[in-house]
Design an enzyme around this catalytic site. Structure first.
Site, PDB file in Angstrom:
ATOM      1  N   CYS A   2     -16.992   3.582 -11.087  1.00 22.90           N
ATOM      2  CA  CYS A   2     -16.855   4.706 -12.012  1.00 22.90           C
ATOM      3  C   CYS A   2     -17.673   5.870 -11.464  1.00 22.90           C
ATOM      4  O   CYS A   2     -18.360   5.736 -10.449  1.00 22.90           O
ATOM      5  CB  CYS A   2     -17.396   4.329 -13.376  1.00 22.90           C
ATOM      6  SG  CYS A   2     -16.691   2.809 -14.010  1.00 22.90           S
ATOM      7  N   ARG A  27     -13.396   8.491  -7.863  1.00 24.37           N
ATOM      8  CA  ARG A  27     -14.108   7.233  -8.078  1.00 24.37           C
ATOM      9  C   ARG A  27     -13.452   6.388  -9.177  1.00 24.37           C
ATOM     10  O   ARG A  27     -13.884   5.277  -9.449  1.00 24.37           O
ATOM     11  CB  ARG A  27     -15.565   7.509  -8.474  1.00 24.37           C
ATOM     12  CG  ARG A  27     -16.348   8.270  -7.433  1.00 24.37           C
ATOM     13  CD  ARG A  27     -17.767   8.481  -7.902  1.00 24.37           C
ATOM     14  NE  ARG A  27     -18.457   7.226  -8.092  1.00 24.37           N
ATOM     15  CZ  ARG A  27     -19.066   6.533  -7.140  1.00 24.37           C
ATOM     16  NH1 ARG A  27     -19.081   6.995  -5.912  1.00 24.37           N
ATOM     17  NH2 ARG A  27     -19.668   5.403  -7.414  1.00 24.37           N
ATOM     18  N   TRP A  71     -13.324   3.477 -14.221  1.00 24.72           N
ATOM     19  CA  TRP A  71     -12.372   2.621 -13.503  1.00 24.72           C
ATOM     20  C   TRP A  71     -12.666   1.234 -14.041  1.00 24.72           C
ATOM     21  O   TRP A  71     -13.654   0.617 -13.669  1.00 24.72           O
ATOM     22  CB  TRP A  71     -12.646   2.720 -12.002  1.00 24.72           C
ATOM     23  CG  TRP A  71     -11.744   1.892 -11.145  1.00 24.72           C
ATOM     24  CD1 TRP A  71     -11.981   0.637 -10.652  1.00 24.72           C
ATOM     25  CD2 TRP A  71     -10.458   2.258 -10.644  1.00 24.72           C
ATOM     26  NE1 TRP A  71     -10.926   0.215  -9.899  1.00 24.72           N
ATOM     27  CE2 TRP A  71      -9.981   1.188  -9.876  1.00 24.72           C
ATOM     28  CE3 TRP A  71      -9.662   3.392 -10.788  1.00 24.72           C
ATOM     29  CZ2 TRP A  71      -8.737   1.221  -9.232  1.00 24.72           C
ATOM     30  CZ3 TRP A  71      -8.434   3.424 -10.144  1.00 24.72           C
ATOM     31  CH2 TRP A  71      -7.990   2.349  -9.378  1.00 24.72           C
ATOM     32  N   ASN A  97     -22.331   3.214 -14.146  1.00 31.75           N
ATOM     33  CA  ASN A  97     -21.477   2.777 -13.040  1.00 31.75           C
ATOM     34  C   ASN A  97     -22.088   1.493 -12.493  1.00 31.75           C
ATOM     35  O   ASN A  97     -23.262   1.484 -12.136  1.00 31.75           O
ATOM     36  CB  ASN A  97     -21.441   3.864 -11.952  1.00 31.75           C
ATOM     37  CG  ASN A  97     -20.842   3.357 -10.636  1.00 31.75           C
ATOM     38  OD1 ASN A  97     -21.283   3.727  -9.570  1.00 31.75           O
ATOM     39  ND2 ASN A  97     -19.850   2.503 -10.721  1.00 31.75           N
ATOM     40  N   GLY A  98     -21.296   0.422 -12.459  1.00 31.35           N
ATOM     41  CA  GLY A  98     -21.820  -0.857 -11.955  1.00 31.35           C
ATOM     42  C   GLY A  98     -21.313  -1.992 -12.816  1.00 31.35           C
ATOM     43  O   GLY A  98     -20.359  -1.829 -13.586  1.00 31.35           O
ATOM     44  N   GLU A 472      -2.282  -8.370  10.512  1.00 36.00           N
ATOM     45  CA  GLU A 472      -2.885  -7.225   9.816  1.00 36.00           C
ATOM     46  C   GLU A 472      -3.472  -6.227  10.823  1.00 36.00           C
ATOM     47  O   GLU A 472      -3.354  -5.010  10.647  1.00 36.00           O
ATOM     48  CB  GLU A 472      -3.952  -7.723   8.825  1.00 36.00           C
ATOM     49  CG  GLU A 472      -4.850  -6.649   8.219  1.00 36.00           C
ATOM     50  CD  GLU A 472      -4.128  -5.599   7.386  1.00 36.00           C
ATOM     51  OE1 GLU A 472      -2.916  -5.701   7.176  1.00 36.00           O
ATOM     52  OE2 GLU A 472      -4.807  -4.640   6.966  1.00 36.00           O
ATOM     53  N   LYS A 476      -2.314  -2.379  10.933  1.00 32.71           N
ATOM     54  CA  LYS A 476      -3.276  -1.284  10.777  1.00 32.71           C
ATOM     55  C   LYS A 476      -3.131  -0.317  11.942  1.00 32.71           C
ATOM     56  O   LYS A 476      -3.091   0.892  11.763  1.00 32.71           O
ATOM     57  CB  LYS A 476      -4.675  -1.884  10.747  1.00 32.71           C
ATOM     58  CG  LYS A 476      -5.713  -1.484   9.848  1.00 32.71           C
ATOM     59  CD  LYS A 476      -5.628  -1.522   8.364  1.00 32.71           C
ATOM     60  CE  LYS A 476      -4.321  -1.390   7.672  1.00 32.71           C
ATOM     61  NZ  LYS A 476      -4.261  -1.988   6.358  1.00 32.71           N
ATOM     62  N   GLU A 479       0.356   1.659  11.854  1.00 36.52           N
ATOM     63  CA  GLU A 479       0.616   2.620  10.768  1.00 36.52           C
ATOM     64  C   GLU A 479      -0.235   3.873  10.872  1.00 36.52           C
ATOM     65  O   GLU A 479       0.199   4.939  10.458  1.00 36.52           O
ATOM     66  CB  GLU A 479       0.471   1.970   9.390  1.00 36.52           C
ATOM     67  CG  GLU A 479      -0.931   1.624   8.987  1.00 36.52           C
ATOM     68  CD  GLU A 479      -1.035   1.114   7.560  1.00 36.52           C
ATOM     69  OE1 GLU A 479      -0.284   1.580   6.695  1.00 36.52           O
ATOM     70  OE2 GLU A 479      -1.896   0.255   7.317  1.00 36.52           O
ATOM     71  N   HIS A 495       7.231 -18.288  23.670  1.00 36.45           N
ATOM     72  CA  HIS A 495       8.611 -18.449  23.201  1.00 36.45           C
ATOM     73  C   HIS A 495       9.374 -17.128  23.209  1.00 36.45           C
ATOM     74  O   HIS A 495      10.386 -16.998  22.515  1.00 36.45           O
ATOM     75  CB  HIS A 495       8.609 -19.076  21.798  1.00 36.45           C
ATOM     76  CG  HIS A 495       7.984 -20.431  21.771  1.00 36.45           C
ATOM     77  ND1 HIS A 495       8.569 -21.531  22.380  1.00 36.45           N
ATOM     78  CD2 HIS A 495       6.799 -20.865  21.273  1.00 36.45           C
ATOM     79  CE1 HIS A 495       7.779 -22.585  22.232  1.00 36.45           C
ATOM     80  NE2 HIS A 495       6.694 -22.203  21.572  1.00 36.45           N
ATOM     81  N   LYS A 594       0.974   5.730  -0.542  1.00 31.39           N
ATOM     82  CA  LYS A 594      -0.022   4.740  -0.964  1.00 31.39           C
ATOM     83  C   LYS A 594       0.591   3.699  -1.894  1.00 31.39           C
ATOM     84  O   LYS A 594       0.283   2.531  -1.814  1.00 31.39           O
ATOM     85  CB  LYS A 594      -1.179   5.468  -1.657  1.00 31.39           C
ATOM     86  CG  LYS A 594      -2.330   4.562  -2.076  1.00 31.39           C
ATOM     87  CD  LYS A 594      -3.118   4.055  -0.881  1.00 31.39           C
ATOM     88  CE  LYS A 594      -4.162   3.034  -1.229  1.00 31.39           C
ATOM     89  NZ  LYS A 594      -4.516   2.188  -0.063  1.00 31.39           N
TER      90      LYS A 594
HETATM   91  C1  F6R Z   1      -0.962  -1.056   4.725  1.00 32.79           C
HETATM   92  C2  F6R Z   1      -0.713  -0.938   3.311  1.00 32.79           C
HETATM   93  C3  F6R Z   1       0.590  -1.398   2.780  1.00 32.79           C
HETATM   94  C4  F6R Z   1       0.418  -2.058   1.407  1.00 32.79           C
HETATM   95  C5  F6R Z   1       1.784  -2.396   0.797  1.00 32.79           C
HETATM   96  C6  F6R Z   1       1.625  -3.114  -0.515  1.00 32.79           C
HETATM   97  O1  F6R Z   1      -2.238  -0.602   5.073  1.00 32.79           O
HETATM   98  O2  F6R Z   1      -1.550  -0.471   2.562  1.00 32.79           O
HETATM   99  O3  F6R Z   1       1.225  -2.266   3.658  1.00 32.79           O
HETATM  100  O4  F6R Z   1      -0.348  -3.211   1.571  1.00 32.79           O
HETATM  101  O5  F6R Z   1       2.525  -1.232   0.603  1.00 32.79           O
HETATM  102  O6  F6R Z   1       0.949  -2.344  -1.444  1.00 32.79           O
HETATM  103  P1  F6R Z   1       0.267  -2.987  -2.683  1.00 32.79           P
HETATM  104  O7  F6R Z   1      -0.837  -3.867  -2.212  1.00 32.79           O
HETATM  105  O8  F6R Z   1      -0.216  -1.829  -3.498  1.00 32.79           O
HETATM  106  O9  F6R Z   1       1.320  -3.787  -3.400  1.00 32.79           O
END
Ligand code: F6R
Length: 599
Positions: A2, A27, A71, A97-98, A472, A476, A479, A495, A594
């Site tokens: 928060c 936040r 939050w 906050n905490g 992963e 990372k 992307e 393979h 996002k």
């Molecule tokens: C990659 C990334 C995406 C999300 C995916 C699922 O860094 O952030 O691959 O992991 O779009 O999103 P959530 O977790 O919000 O369902």
């Protein structure tokens, strides 16, 4: 995560607090509130964005008050749960906050002593504790109340009987003071007041402070007054929101010692019951995990955890494919993992599973998200908002929640001994320092990122639970840096993918000294035989690996399941630096959002 703010000075506190809250809304922003103080204490709260609160607060001209943007972690998103919280007599108000770990016991004790609670939050106990200790001196009452608290806090208080004063205290949650001319601010973060002053005092754990129009006094944990330096920050507001980091992604990577501690805080114990996730879910016959992207890779790692620790057969499916798969097992548990809780594919998979009568457990970072409303049970990852498009701190928290759930189920099912659980708990508690160990190697990782930044393709390989980590790592990198990257189970190279290996294809190998070790070294030798450069991610005591590879990035020695988390941080930093060196728009990569709310 928060945000809190307090102001005492000569300007209109309503304006300062609302403006500061808007600056802190990164936040958290599910609800907000302010408490203004003059001859009376007036509290306004609202669910939703700060603008909604702003419309509700009349143009009152007071010159002191506190504010909060929430939050949620304890208690749903409601007006009653929004801060500030007040005592029974509505004389004292607090913003926090905490996480107060022992709030349940404290709340029970306070109720037995006649206190009336109006919210479900952990914070409200603090207002009542201060009320009990108050005899006309707010700082004395705060000092006595916080001695009873376990957990983390940045707290700010006002009292109707001392209208010119704000008292604040900190333990493991950020708190900073802004020093103006005849006006003082206290906040979770500098952007809240940077428009008015760039002179700041950083408050450390155990310290308390008193703000009035006459100045600031700071006290150590023994209530002894101390002198602290005033620092001048030359950040713009935008830079300050990123705490001086060049990108939100880097800030969020560096937040992980704290975010991971918030994720396990109050949920693990050395002794029985060891793990309390507050979900009353029965140990299932089988588990199906559904998720997308990074959350899917957390789910793949979860399969290894549930099968190894709790002996529960587990499948991990991409949400977008789940509907096309034939048999749905209604006796099994569906675990849906989603940072945002809004990913359309995951919501569709969950709705589909519910039609078959399956129970659904959500692991998410966003309380009140669509996923939490459909699911039967929810575990919150408690990371605070993640702003960078690439998931970082939420991924490590998802891994930890899956591990804790596997431990809980393993204990209930009797597939894991008490002593081993205790060992896991000891290591979980050390995770912040394990992550810090990796962050301390940032410069080294950056140097290695230099070596891969201009390559066309990078491979990531791993075995066992580190196979999803390799996937992963590749996701990372691709992307945010736009370098073509692929993750493979190390045994799969021969393979097919071997055909692509050249001396221009770096291979990042995640190595663990577990049952996969010898085979992994053999795979690395096969790669080296094709002259591809190899960067190993290996534990600090693994000396053998050095003779096979070109570079080694170290992580601390821990049991393999725990080490996923520091390894994830290595992969995040590697991707970050490669992308940054290429000048990519890291927080907003092209074509990505996002929260993916279309199927
Ligand atoms: C990659 C990334 C995406 C999300 C995916 C699922 O860094 O952030 O691959 O992991 O779009 O999103 P959530 O977790 O919000 O369902």
């Amino acid at each position: 995560m928060c945000g809190i703010i307090g102001y005492v000075g000569f300007r209109n506190a309503r304006e300062i607090l609302l403006e500061g809250l808007k600056r802190l809304d990164y936040r958290g922003y599910d609800s907000a509130g302010i408490g203004l103080i003059s001859d009376k204490l007036i509290v306004y709260k609202e669910v939703g964005e700060i603008e909604k609160l702003e419309k509700q607060v009349p143009a009152i001209n007071t010159t002191a008050g506190i504010g909060h943007t929430r939050w949620a972690t304890h208690g749903g998103v409601t007006k009653a749960n929004a801060h500030p919280h007040t005592d029974c007599k509505k004389k004292i108000a607090v913003v926090h906050n905490g996480i107060i770990e022992n709030f349940k016991e404290l709340r029970e004790e306070l109720i037995n002593r006649g206190h009336k609670f109006t919210s479900d939050t952990d914070t409200e106990v603090v207002a009542h504790l201060v009320e009990e200790a108050y005899d006309g001196c707010l700082e004395k009452a705060v000092s006595s109340a916080i001695k009873k608290l376990k957990g983390s806090y940045a707290l700010a208080f006002v009292s109707k009987d001392e209208p010119d004063k704000i008292v604040a205290a900190r333990k493991e949650s950020p708190l900073v003071i802004g020093v103006g001319d005849n006006e003082y601010f206290v906040a979770s973060d500098i952007p809240a007041f940077l428009k008015y002053t760039n002179r700041v005092i950083y408050i450390e754990d155990g310290e308390k402070c008193i703000l009035s129009r006459k100045g600031v006094k700071i006290f150590d944990e023994n209530d002894k007054e101390i002198e602290k330096d005033i620092n001048v920050v030359d950040w713009s507001i935008e830079e300050a929101e990123k705490a001086g980091f060049s990108h939100y992604m880097l800030k969020e990577i560096y937040e992980q010692p704290r975010s991971i501690a918030d994720s396990f805080r109050g949920r693990i114990y050395e002794k029985e019951p060891h793990v309390t996730l507050n979900v009353d879910v029965e140990v299932p016959e089988s588990i199906t995990i559904v998720a997308c992207g990074t959350s899917f890779y957390a789910g793949l790692a979860g399969k290894y955890m549930f099968e190894e620790i709790a002996d529960i057969p587990t499948k991990t499916e991409l949400s977008s494919e789940y509907r096309y798969l034939g048999r749905k097992d209604e006796t099994g548990l569906i675990i849906a993992i989603s940072q945002s809780g809004e990913t359309a594919d995951t919501l569709a998979a969950v709705r589909g599973a519910k039609k078959y009568g399956c129970k659904v457990l959500a692991i998410t970072n966003v309380v009140g998200s669509s996923l939490t409303r459909i699911a039967d049970y929810t575990i919150l990852t408690r990371c605070g908002p993640e702003i960078g498009v690439a998931a970082t701190k939420t991924f490590t928290a998802q891994l930890l929640m899956l591990l804790m759930l596997a431990l809980d189920m393993g204990l209930k099912k009797g597939t894991i001994e008490d002593a081993r659980v205790e060992e896991y708990i000891t290591h979980i508690k050390k995770l912040p320092s394990y992550i810090q160990y990796v962050l301390n190697r940032n410069e080294e990782i950056k140097r290695i990122a230099e070596e891969i930044k201009d390559k066309e393709t990078v491979f990531f390989i791993g075995r066992g639970i580190n196979y999803p980590l390799a996937l992963e790592g590749a996701l990372k990198l691709k992307e945010i840096s736009y370098i073509h990257a692929e993750g493979f189970a190390a045994g799969e190279l021969k393979h097919g993918p071997f055909a692509l290996l050249t001396e221009e294809t770096p291979v990042v190998a995640v190595v663990a000294r577990d049952k996969t070790y010898e085979k992994m070294l053999a795979n690395i030798r096969e790669v080296k035989a094709r002259n591809s450069p190899v960067v190993a991610i290996a534990d600090e005591k693994d000396m053998d690996v050095e003779s096979y590879v070109d570079e080694v990035i170290r992580y601390p020695v821990t049991p393999p399941v725990i080490s996923c988390i520091p390894i994830a941080v290595v992969l995040q930093l590697l991707a970050y630096h490669a992308a940054n060196l290429r000048g990519c728009p890291i927080d907003k990569p092209r074509n990505l959002a996002k929260s993916v709310t279309v199927e």
